[in-house]
Design an enzyme around this catalytic site. Structure first.
Site, PDB file in Angstrom:
ATOM      1  CB  CYS A  60      -5.464  -1.497  -1.402  1.00 24.81           C
ATOM      2  SG  CYS A  60      -6.643  -0.584  -0.688  1.00 24.81           S
ATOM      3  CD  GLU A 113      -1.749   5.100   4.449  1.00 29.46           C
ATOM      4  OE1 GLU A 113      -0.954   5.711   5.182  1.00 29.46           O
ATOM      5  OE2 GLU A 113      -1.906   3.996   5.083  1.00 29.46           O
ATOM      6  CB  CYS A 133     -11.151  -2.668   0.227  1.00 35.09           C
ATOM      7  SG  CYS A 133     -10.345  -1.552  -1.105  1.00 35.09           S
ATOM      8  CB  CYS A 154      -9.081  -4.904  -3.623  1.00 37.55           C
ATOM      9  SG  CYS A 154      -7.661  -2.985  -3.540  1.00 37.55           S
ATOM     10  CD  GLU A 181      -4.817  -6.059  -1.545  1.00 36.79           C
ATOM     11  OE1 GLU A 181      -4.715  -5.010  -0.757  1.00 36.79           O
ATOM     12  OE2 GLU A 181      -5.706  -6.616  -0.181  1.00 36.79           O
ATOM     13  CG  ASN A 207      -0.361  -0.443   2.395  1.00 35.75           C
ATOM     14  OD1 ASN A 207       0.979  -0.309   2.627  1.00 35.75           O
ATOM     15  ND2 ASN A 207      -1.183   0.496   3.315  1.00 35.75           N
TER      16      ASN A 207
HETATM   17  N1  THU Z   1      -4.868  -1.482   2.236  1.00 33.90           N
HETATM   18  C1  THU Z   1      -4.192  -2.578   1.551  1.00 33.90           C
HETATM   19  O1  THU Z   1      -3.150  -2.051   0.575  1.00 33.90           O
HETATM   20  N2  THU Z   1      -5.040  -3.278   1.368  1.00 33.90           N
HETATM   21  C2  THU Z   1      -6.486  -4.001   2.063  1.00 33.90           C
HETATM   22  O2  THU Z   1      -6.888  -5.333   1.747  1.00 33.90           O
HETATM   23  C3  THU Z   1      -7.210  -3.782   3.009  1.00 33.90           C
HETATM   24  C4  THU Z   1      -6.658  -2.039   2.856  1.00 33.90           C
HETATM   25  C5  THU Z   1      -4.383  -0.335   3.047  1.00 33.90           C
HETATM   26  C6  THU Z   1      -5.431   1.118   2.469  1.00 33.90           C
HETATM   27  C7  THU Z   1      -4.832   2.017   3.105  1.00 33.90           C
HETATM   28  O3  THU Z   1      -3.386   2.617   3.035  1.00 33.90           O
HETATM   29  C8  THU Z   1      -4.403   0.702   4.639  1.00 33.90           C
HETATM   30  O4  THU Z   1      -4.511   0.186   4.378  1.00 33.90           O
HETATM   31  C9  THU Z   1      -5.827   0.969   6.038  1.00 33.90           C
HETATM   32  O5  THU Z   1      -6.432   1.064   4.822  1.00 33.90           O
END
Ligand code: THU
Length: 124
Positions: free
Chosen positions: A47, A38, A80, A83, A49, A36
């Site tokens: 994310c 941000e 999520c 994704c 994925e 991920n």
């Molecule tokens: N996140 C992912 O990268 N994959 C997931 O399956 C769940 C959430 C990340 C997005 C964000 O950077 C952090 O986790 C919190 O939501």
């Protein structure tokens, strides 16, 4: 799972502190990873994925077998909603393996994570 754990170390989770790694296996056994990423604007966060899937698509991969998703949690970290939509679009009913830093926590197929999907078949 090992590849996803390694990719997780590259996560840029400066705001949530929630680091995620993903590893997508293609039909020919190639593993494409993601983490991920941000952003201070929050909404531009991507994310793990989707990073893995977009990397794979951009490198010409078209068929996929499974994806591993790793976070440092006792409970499974499922993809999520956004994704799930992207994974369904490009990979269909693949296996999704969830794990933490030590063990597998859950294993489900995409059709069970995204029942009644909206997809190209409905654009007629
Ligand atoms: N996140 C992912 O990268 N994959 C997931 O399956 C769940 C959430 C990340 C997005 C964000 O950077 C952090 O986790 C919190 O939501």
């Amino acid at each position: 799972m090992t590849a996803a754990r390694r990719a997780r170390r590259n996560a840029r989770a400066d705001y949530s502190g929630f680091r995620v790694g993903a590893a997508l296996e293609t039909a020919d056994g190639t593993i494409i990873t993601g983490c991920n990423v941000e952003n201070a604007s929050y909404g531009l966060t991507m994310c793990a994925e989707r990073v893995a899937m977009f990397k794979a698509i951009s490198e010409g991969h078209k068929r996929f077998r499974r994806i591993a998703v790793v976070a440092d949690t006792a409970d499974p970290t499922p993809p999520c909603g956004a994704c799930r939509q992207i994974l369904w679009e490009f990979a269909g009913d693949i296996e999704v393996v969830m794990a933490n830093l030590r063990r597998e926590t859950a294993r489900l197929r995409m059709k069970d994570l995204l029942p009644l999907p909206f997809d190209a078949r409905l654009l007629k």
